[in-house]
Design a protein around this motif. Sequence first.
Motif, mmCIF file in Angstrom:
data_model
loop_
_atom_site.group_PDB
_atom_site.id
_atom_site.type_symbol
_atom_site.label_atom_id
_atom_site.label_comp_id
_atom_site.label_asym_id
_atom_site.label_seq_id
_atom_site.Cartn_x
_atom_site.Cartn_y
_atom_site.Cartn_z
ATOM 1 N N ILE A 1 0.843 -1.207 0.000
ATOM 2 C CA ILE A 1 0.000 0.000 0.000
ATOM 3 C C ILE A 1 0.873 1.249 0.000
ATOM 4 C CG2 ILE A 1 -1.695 1.303 1.330
ATOM 5 C CD1 ILE A 1 -2.774 -1.412 2.331
ATOM 6 N N GLY A 2 1.915 1.254 0.842
ATOM 7 C CA GLY A 2 2.818 2.401 0.889
ATOM 8 C C GLY A 2 3.570 2.589 -0.415
ATOM 9 N N ALA A 3 4.051 1.457 -0.967
ATOM 10 C CA ALA A 3 4.785 1.543 -2.235
ATOM 11 C C ALA A 3 3.887 1.988 -3.372
ATOM 12 C CB ALA A 3 5.425 0.198 -2.560
ATOM 13 N N SER A 4 2.604 1.599 -3.298
ATOM 14 C CA SER A 4 1.671 2.012 -4.365
ATOM 15 C C SER A 4 1.522 3.524 -4.407
ATOM 16 C CB SER A 4 0.311 1.347 -4.146
ATOM 17 O OG SER A 4 -0.298 1.825 -2.954
ATOM 18 N N ILE A 5 1.647 4.171 -3.234
ATOM 19 C CA ILE A 5 1.598 5.644 -3.212
ATOM 20 C C ILE A 5 2.743 6.218 -4.037
ATOM 21 C CG2 ILE A 5 1.814 7.677 -1.733
ATOM 22 C CD1 ILE A 5 0.438 6.055 0.461
ATOM 23 N N VAL A 6 3.942 5.629 -3.862
ATOM 24 C CA VAL A 6 5.103 6.080 -4.615
ATOM 25 C C VAL A 6 4.878 5.868 -6.106
ATOM 26 C CG1 VAL A 6 7.570 5.744 -5.003
ATOM 27 C CG2 VAL A 6 6.649 5.602 -2.692
ATOM 28 N N ILE A 7 4.373 4.674 -6.448
ATOM 29 C CA ILE A 7 4.192 4.335 -7.857
ATOM 30 C C ILE A 7 3.093 5.182 -8.484
ATOM 31 C CG2 ILE A 7 3.551 2.469 -9.436
ATOM 32 C CD1 ILE A 7 4.870 0.539 -7.429
ATOM 33 N N MET A 8 2.030 5.435 -7.707
ATOM 34 C CA MET A 8 0.929 6.254 -8.243
ATOM 35 C C MET A 8 1.364 7.699 -8.470
ATOM 36 S SD MET A 8 -2.639 5.032 -6.437
ATOM 37 C CE MET A 8 -2.042 5.338 -4.776
ATOM 38 N N LEU A 9 2.324 8.171 -7.684
ATOM 39 C CA LEU A 9 2.787 9.541 -7.853
ATOM 40 C C LEU A 9 3.744 9.704 -9.032
ATOM 41 C CD1 LEU A 9 3.295 10.690 -4.166
ATOM 42 C CD2 LEU A 9 1.552 11.460 -5.767
ATOM 43 N N ALA B 1 4.799 7.926 2.073
ATOM 44 C CA ALA B 1 4.585 6.488 1.904
ATOM 45 C C ALA B 1 4.972 5.728 3.168
ATOM 46 C CB ALA B 1 5.397 5.985 0.709
ATOM 47 N N THR B 2 6.072 6.151 3.806
ATOM 48 C CA THR B 2 6.500 5.522 5.059
ATOM 49 C C THR B 2 5.459 5.727 6.152
ATOM 50 O OG1 THR B 2 8.783 5.990 4.434
ATOM 51 C CG2 THR B 2 8.386 5.404 6.718
ATOM 52 N N MET B 3 4.935 6.945 6.235
ATOM 53 C CA MET B 3 3.925 7.239 7.255
ATOM 54 C C MET B 3 2.692 6.352 7.081
ATOM 55 S SD MET B 3 1.824 10.797 7.838
ATOM 56 C CE MET B 3 0.771 10.396 6.454
ATOM 57 N N VAL B 4 2.205 6.218 5.838
ATOM 58 C CA VAL B 4 1.026 5.386 5.584
ATOM 59 C C VAL B 4 1.317 3.930 5.928
ATOM 60 C CG1 VAL B 4 -0.503 4.514 3.775
ATOM 61 C CG2 VAL B 4 0.104 6.940 3.844
ATOM 62 N N THR B 5 2.481 3.458 5.517
ATOM 63 C CA THR B 5 2.824 2.053 5.752
ATOM 64 C C THR B 5 2.891 1.735 7.240
ATOM 65 O OG1 THR B 5 4.093 2.001 3.694
ATOM 66 C CG2 THR B 5 4.558 0.272 5.313
ATOM 67 N N PHE B 6 3.591 2.540 7.994
ATOM 68 C CA PHE B 6 3.742 2.274 9.433
ATOM 69 C C PHE B 6 2.421 2.489 10.176
ATOM 70 C CE2 PHE B 6 8.518 3.452 9.194
ATOM 71 C CZ PHE B 6 8.779 2.208 8.644
#
Length: 1503
Positions: free
Chosen positions: A464-472, A556-561
């Motif tokens: 989920i966190g990585a998807s934020i990076v990829i979506m951006l 992304a780190t904030m969402v993941t944790f």
Amino acid sequence: MEDAFIRFCGLANKNDSHKPSEVSFIEEICFTESVNFLVHLGFVLCSLVGLTVIKCRWRSITTFNIDSGLRGWIHFPWHYIRWILTFFYIFISACCLADGILSQFYSMFDRPFIYIPDVAQLASCVLSIIYYDVAESANAPMFLVLFIFHWPAALSINVFKTYQLYTQKFTTSDLTFLLVCTLVTIYGSFLILELGIFFKKGYFCPGYSRDIPPLELQDPEKKFHQSYVNVLSQITYTWISWVLKSGYREPIKMEDLGKLPQEETAQKNFDLLKMYYDQQKAKAPSGRAGSQDLAKVYVKAFGGPFLIASGLKIIGDLAGLGGPLCIDGILRFVSAESKESEKGIHFVSFWEFISNGYVLAFLMLCTVLLQNVCLQISYYIVIRDGIHIKTALQTMIYLKVLSLPTWVFSGGHLTVGQIINHMSVDAFQIMMAAFMGYYIIAIPAQIILAVLLLYMQLGYSALIGASIVIMLIPLQYFISKRFTSIQRKTMECSDDRIKKSNEMLQSIKLLKLYSWEGIFVKAVEMAREKELKYLLKGAVYVIATLFLTQVTPIFATMVTFSIYSSVSGSPLTANKAFTALALFDKFNAPLHLLPVIIKITVNAVVSTCRLSSFFNAEELKRTTASPIGSTEAEYCLTPPDTSDRNGYMPVELVQTEGKDVTDQSNNRNDLLDHPDKPHLDSLINDCNGAKPDESIVDDVELLPSCSNGNVLEIHNGCFTWDRNSDKFVLQDISMKISRSKVTVIIGKVGSGKTSLISAILGEMMTVSGHVVWASANQPLAYCAQTAWLRNASLQDNIVFEERFDEERFQTVVEACALQPDIDILPAGRLTEIGEKGINLSGGQKQRVSLARALYSRCSVVILDDPLSALDAHVGSHVFHQGIMGILKREHRTTLFVTHKLEYVEQADYIIVMQDGKIEVQGTYKDLSEQNPDIVKAWKSLTAKSDHEKDKETEVEMEDEVSKMEKKPNDNLRGKLIQEEEREEGSIPIQIYLSYARAIGLFFSFFIIFSVITKQSFLVAVDFWLAEWSSAGNHSETTGTQYGNNMESPSLNHFLYGYIGLTFSGILCALLSSLAHVISGIRASKYLFIKMLQNVATLPLRFFETTPVGRILNRFSSDFKTIDDQIPSNLERLMWHIVLCLSAIVINSVVAPFFLLPVIPLLVLYYFLQMYFRASSRELQRLDSITKSPVFAHFSETLGGLTTIRAYRHEDSFFQQILNKIDYNTIAYLYLNTVNRWLGIRLDFIGTSIVFASALCSLLTATLGYLQAGLVGLAILYALKMSTYLNWCIREFAEMEMQMNAVERVNHYTTLPSEQQLKEIGTGCIKVDGLDISSVTLDHLRQSISIIPQDPILFNGTIRFNLDPDLVHSDEELWEALEVAQLKSMVSELPEGLNTLMTEGSENFSLGQRQLFCIARALIKKSKIIVMDEATASVDMETDAAFQTVIHTAFTNSTVLIIAHRIRTIMDCKRVLVMEQGRIVEDGDPQTLQHNDGLFAKLVKAAK
């Protein structure tokens, strides 16, 4: 002895009780290790002896030495394989030692045989490569015989040891067994390698002789030896330390760097590019290589090194992922309980080995080292490959330019600015794509691997966190696309601003004479304001890009944790948190580079399309020899479809049927200069796909050949400048030029005289008809209407690539009346001629150009109005001594365009042009009989010839000129153009302060505050995460479960605090980016206006001694740096400095004794960067300085293409551009290499800091003083520091070079402005009774109209050129045009007064341009008008008509006329005669001509 063996085996302790089978195994394995120890110890001792012998025996016969003290290596066979195998051998030996130490640690009793042989083995493997390197450097392969004994012994022992372990049921899961098996493979490989060298070299066989070093190693001038040193030196770039050592003592000079290696030269890379380009072009169905074909050429010619670099980059990125994985293991080790020692012998398993924290710290050290080495090598390769592509493209562009016809420029198909952009911008963009292109492969691979590892660590929450990076990423792509659009508009505005700046600088003399600087300064400022608006719009996207780059991993780190505990049901532990944090940190580089890569790729694609179109542009046709003067042939053969195929029919050299005669006068100079190289014609023909020996015999048409005795014929020729135009410039042209005769071409202004010369030279498009030469590729001596001079000495301008002959030189100088001019020059004939001949008068420039034609040995001489700027007596002297003297005596064919009708009668043949046609032609006698009215008109415009008086006057004038005083030789070197200022040492602090003042004090402090605040919040976020994860470790240990309870106070406390701190850091990051970008625009605006306004007020002497290109470089390149690079680089530099400082603070807080190893490393870091920067600065400056000659030569060539081609000196000029490109490449190549020298050392320091941090944190945690979360935090920041320490130095070095742009701009803002006229030695100047020193320069110049000798028109409409202030009515403009004899011509133009002047005003003849300048002065209606040779380039009829106008139009004005045509001033009321800066005669011309003075002699010379 037995006791020693027992102690070595660890069996001496009485408390150590073993079963008999265990004792037997220990004794067996101990015996094997003893033998192993002796084998390695024996090699160590023997190799030390061998090293001593080699050093002593071969000291006096080393293969190579240079002044710097370096030595060259002759690589033995399989050199690189040995080094790579040795590095692996050292790593395995270190693992063996670690295995032994760890096994001993887990054993209760001391057993030396477990680790002591490993120490000897490690020493042996290190010494083996040292021994090999010394033997190789001494070129002594016979000393390698020691390895033939060592490798079999080591192999045998390890094979036996493998058997022993196998019989004891050891498997590959046991580390010891795995390592021994690996060693067997290594020793076997070494043995095969050694035997291969032995049999290949045969160094003990009869007749063996040592290898001879390569020629480049024997040349002491070639000092770049990257290809010849050993692998370790290649990796660490140690060999180049001599450059830094020399640069630290004193500033580096170009001569210190030596010559360029052959493989780096422009010639070699051009040959490679051209070979593949020709092949690709031949495959193309249309015969034209498109942009995709050109891209394929790049790959084929230079793709090999790129693929190697890409492989190394991927390996380095994979190794970089080892750091986060090691953090995971280290934190697990810290959290785990310690293992108790065992009484018996303990062999560590593989998994036990890699679970040990200290081993993981060592492995992290190795992976970071591998990453750094691979990345630095890949950087070196791609930068070197990019240099090769750039130099090859620049050379190919130059070659193409040499074959472009003039009509390509005059027709508007190409502009000089576009071609210069091809040479500079397009080649640079493709070089940048080569630098960064492999990130297209590396970035996706790095992101995929990081996401995969994150999933393994955190499960679905990581996805989920990585998807934020990829979506951006698509959002960043959209931003980059929008920014590219804005950037394109910004570049258009920038081009317009630079164009206006260039026009202002080129016309500065006229602007100052008319006091129009303010108009053009305002125009430049308006263009700059428009550019700044787009810069501000682009800044929004820059801020968004910077913000997203920094914030995306944090968010992304904030969402993941935040969701991890809810998704997984497990607490967030330290190993998971900081491993994930390190992996998320891997997204920083891809996110930062992705928009940059997209932009660079798009620019490279656009540049490739532009270059492809340019390379396919039409060219002058190159042909082979053809004997058209043969009497045996009545007709010539030529292909009929040339026009259809090429779009135009160029000058033809038609071959006579049945004959094949080679030209005897053609390429003698080229063959002498380059006997081993193909002529440049063959290169150009090959570029076009032409085959010199190919002939077309089908479907030919028969054309009339040249008559015997003619050197040139034109049959029914129609010519034009624009292929799309229906109007012909020349039509119905038929003429014959006889060999060894003088042919004069005359006609009114705009009648087509110069166009006819261009058609003869092949510079116009032949629509129909044929231009037929009697000899193929014949060099022609050509004197252009506007003299083209080089920035070289006067002697070099005359000799012009020919062999120097003192007697011939003096004869030509006398014939051109140049000796008096040479005598008053500072260094005589060795005086440097400035850019475009700026330090010579118009007459001097034309005489130097004429002297070049006379000095050459070309059989055909073409002179385009060379006497227009000469006064009567000098013109008469040059005509009789030069044209009718030297040329006649040497039986050279001469075409002579002139307005001097007094010389027509002496010509052998006369051609009269009218409205683009030949009105009449023939001998003077024929014309007198057939067209008596024309001859009568000529006589009415000129006085009758009196040759005796001419000769008498010439002698008298020579006597007068010889009386002139010789100017004191105060400059023996004759340098006019001042050397460009080159600062030495570091940038002064005042420059940084001046930039801060340009930003504004508030913004300067706000920038510092925002960067510190941003990093403080980010550090607080990571400390909070350390506490959170440590609490998770405690929860996991005690069994507390809060993962599924979202209302848990503990979870909410950490979660909300983490989110709050993260959003605070994000806000500060936004403010920081905003502050940097806006401050950059503020500084740029302030500095530009300040420099522009000051440059406009500088005295003319500054512009005479400073090339325009150098000034324009301040307005273009320097402000490009200030606009784009400084703001972004400043933000990165400040952020990385603060980040490194925060890493030191964090590690010091976590483990205070971390400072013990780090302080020495930081001291080393400081001195290392100081040591590096001393040389880096100078190399960067040398790179900048050596670029200027490349573009100066290129620009100079563009200005003199017709002359260069006429003289057939393309080869010489092509070789000169190769030399200048190579000269620049030397500096850039060394700069790249010293950057790698620094980079690898900073990487080593950074790696040491990581290792020190890991060890200190491990020790502190092992002692129970540190939580696992803080261990992870310390190592994470140490990893960041290892990366950003390198970036800090590189960015600081870049900042210094970029601040050099501010320094250069600041230099031009502090130059002294023009002074008022208050420095007259004695006396005063009064106008209408008013002392001019009492009025301002602007007021004085606005009151006077000056018509300069060189006609200057501006880009814009005819209206703007006549009235830049736009204050006069159309009626006034048409009235002025009518007076200047231009109304009929302008009224026929479709746009009338709104017709645009093309670049250089090439759509009007030189005479028409001069008439426009006269019209401009008429409009101003000043009380004082100065005419400086205003009618020199117009025909005598137009001049006579204009003289009548002067007496009627300027009845209320005082007119000062400077003229060489004496008869034009005979109706003036007063004449001043000047000599040696003094007035020698003053009075009525009718009175003065009857006196025995200088004026009377001038009048006689004019008759």
